[in-house]
Design a protein around this motif. Sequence first.
Motif, PDB file in Angstrom:
ATOM      1  N   VAL A  29       0.834  -1.203   0.000  1.00 26.59           N
ATOM      2  CA  VAL A  29       0.000   0.000   0.000  1.00 26.59           C
ATOM      3  C   VAL A  29       0.872   1.259   0.000  1.00 26.59           C
ATOM      4  O   VAL A  29       0.643   2.190  -0.773  1.00 26.59           O
ATOM      5  N   LYS A  30       1.882   1.277   0.867  1.00 26.02           N
ATOM      6  CA  LYS A  30       2.760   2.457   0.941  1.00 26.02           C
ATOM      7  C   LYS A  30       3.507   2.666  -0.373  1.00 26.02           C
ATOM      8  O   LYS A  30       3.708   3.799  -0.810  1.00 26.02           O
ATOM      9  N   GLY A  31       3.921   1.571  -1.020  1.00 23.25           N
ATOM     10  CA  GLY A  31       4.622   1.696  -2.289  1.00 23.25           C
ATOM     11  C   GLY A  31       3.757   2.293  -3.379  1.00 23.25           C
ATOM     12  O   GLY A  31       4.241   3.025  -4.235  1.00 23.25           O
ATOM     13  N   VAL A  32       2.446   2.014  -3.330  1.00 22.56           N
ATOM     14  CA  VAL A  32       1.541   2.505  -4.364  1.00 22.56           C
ATOM     15  C   VAL A  32       1.132   3.953  -4.117  1.00 22.56           C
ATOM     16  O   VAL A  32       1.176   4.789  -5.021  1.00 22.56           O
ATOM     17  N   ILE A  60      10.704  -0.197  13.414  1.00 20.92           N
ATOM     18  CA  ILE A  60      11.803  -0.253  12.447  1.00 20.92           C
ATOM     19  C   ILE A  60      11.314  -0.204  11.005  1.00 20.92           C
ATOM     20  O   ILE A  60      11.846   0.573  10.192  1.00 20.92           O
ATOM     21  N   PRO A  61      10.289  -0.992  10.605  1.00 25.61           N
ATOM     22  CA  PRO A  61       9.796  -0.847   9.227  1.00 25.61           C
ATOM     23  C   PRO A  61       9.319   0.569   8.917  1.00 25.61           C
ATOM     24  O   PRO A  61       9.569   1.097   7.835  1.00 25.61           O
ATOM     25  N   SER A  62       8.644   1.203   9.871  1.00 32.27           N
ATOM     26  CA  SER A  62       8.163   2.565   9.659  1.00 32.27           C
ATOM     27  C   SER A  62       9.326   3.538   9.511  1.00 32.27           C
ATOM     28  O   SER A  62       9.331   4.384   8.609  1.00 32.27           O
ATOM     29  N   MET A  63      10.316   3.442  10.392  1.00 33.22           N
ATOM     30  CA  MET A  63      11.446   4.360  10.349  1.00 33.22           C
ATOM     31  C   MET A  63      12.202   4.244   9.024  1.00 33.22           C
ATOM     32  O   MET A  63      12.490   5.253   8.363  1.00 33.22           O
ATOM     33  N   VAL A  64      12.502   3.029   8.617  1.00 36.07           N
ATOM     34  CA  VAL A  64      13.294   2.833   7.396  1.00 36.07           C
ATOM     35  C   VAL A  64      12.524   3.306   6.163  1.00 36.07           C
ATOM     36  O   VAL A  64      13.061   4.042   5.320  1.00 36.07           O
ATOM     37  N   THR A  65      11.258   2.927   6.042  1.00 41.07           N
ATOM     38  CA  THR A  65      10.493   3.309   4.856  1.00 41.07           C
ATOM     39  C   THR A  65      10.190   4.806   4.833  1.00 41.07           C
ATOM     40  O   THR A  65      10.138   5.415   3.760  1.00 41.07           O
ATOM     41  N   ASN A  66      10.018   5.410   6.003  1.00 42.49           N
ATOM     42  CA  ASN A  66       9.745   6.847   6.036  1.00 42.49           C
ATOM     43  C   ASN A  66      10.984   7.672   5.713  1.00 42.49           C
ATOM     44  O   ASN A  66      10.897   8.709   5.035  1.00 42.49           O
ATOM     45  N   LEU A 213      10.806  -5.842   8.953  1.00 44.53           N
ATOM     46  CA  LEU A 213      11.287  -4.950   7.905  1.00 44.53           C
ATOM     47  C   LEU A 213      11.377  -5.670   6.564  1.00 44.53           C
ATOM     48  O   LEU A 213      11.176  -5.057   5.507  1.00 44.53           O
ATOM     49  N   VAL A 214      11.662  -6.974   6.591  1.00 43.02           N
ATOM     50  CA  VAL A 214      11.847  -7.736   5.352  1.00 43.02           C
ATOM     51  C   VAL A 214      10.580  -7.715   4.492  1.00 43.02           C
ATOM     52  O   VAL A 214      10.618  -7.305   3.319  1.00 43.02           O
ATOM     53  N   PRO A 215       9.417  -8.159   5.016  1.00 38.63           N
ATOM     54  CA  PRO A 215       8.217  -8.103   4.170  1.00 38.63           C
ATOM     55  C   PRO A 215       7.779  -6.676   3.856  1.00 38.63           C
ATOM     56  O   PRO A 215       7.195  -6.427   2.789  1.00 38.63           O
ATOM     57  N   ALA A 216       8.041  -5.713   4.768  1.00 35.60           N
ATOM     58  CA  ALA A 216       7.649  -4.324   4.512  1.00 35.60           C
ATOM     59  C   ALA A 216       8.396  -3.774   3.294  1.00 35.60           C
ATOM     60  O   ALA A 216       7.794  -3.131   2.418  1.00 35.60           O
ATOM     61  N   LEU A 217       9.708  -4.003   3.223  1.00 34.30           N
ATOM     62  CA  LEU A 217      10.496  -3.516   2.085  1.00 34.30           C
ATOM     63  C   LEU A 217      10.118  -4.243   0.800  1.00 34.30           C
ATOM     64  O   LEU A 217      10.023  -3.624  -0.271  1.00 34.30           O
TER      65      LEU A 217
END
Length: 254
Positions: A29-32, A60-66, A213-217
């Motif tokens: 969703v975030k990627g789109v 961690i997923p939020s920090m890295v993607t943001n 973080l793995v599935p988030a990225l």
Amino acid sequence: MDTLFDFYRDGGTALIVLVFASFGVAGLVKGVIGLGLPTVSIALLSVAMAPPQAAALLIIPSMVTNVWQLAAGGRFLYLLRRLWTMLAGIAIGTWLAGLWLAGRETAWAGHALGAALLIYAAIGLSAVRLNVPLRVQGWAGPVVGATTGAITSATGVFVIPAVPYLQALGLDRNELVQAMGLAFTASTIALAGDLIHGGQLGGREAWASLLALVPALAGMMAGQWLRHRVSATTFRRILFIGIGALGVHLLLAG
């Protein structure tokens, strides 16, 4: 490796599948559309765990993607000067709400999350386009930030009312994406401090968050690929209907 999977030991394979699926979908969703990682992941995870526990996995997923989102655009200093009062409000609101909530019964947090998701879905599905005049932004920014921080502390979701406010500032598309990355990064840092202070984010949660973080990225990269192949309007409509349905479920079930 034992440390990495400590958090998942009690829930077993089912918990690992839920976390990976939740963050994979949230990253997609975030990627789109450039947002939705905390909203979607916490909404999905909250069917099996309390919002603070789900929020701990988000850090961690939020920090890295943001930070990834924030780094693009080249308008960081301009946006920081324009939005710093809102960002300060986010930090203060999260901190004060965290102090107030410490030691209190938080069974209502699931209902609060449901209400926040319903509001978010209603705004996303509506044709309403808000506009915030420049003359009121001086006081509106801190109020919006503090309100966002309080909701973040209670539910782990930091899109309301920050995202509608940013959308109402008249920023161009690239500035808006970068501004959301800036606001989300501030919210993630504030939420992490809140969770650490409350004892809900320790070593085992941090390792579990790193694994998420793995599935988030992977989801975010897939979403960026999908962005150019699916109508953004159709995708957003389906997304907000789904978020609204989850909101109804959490509002009723808590």
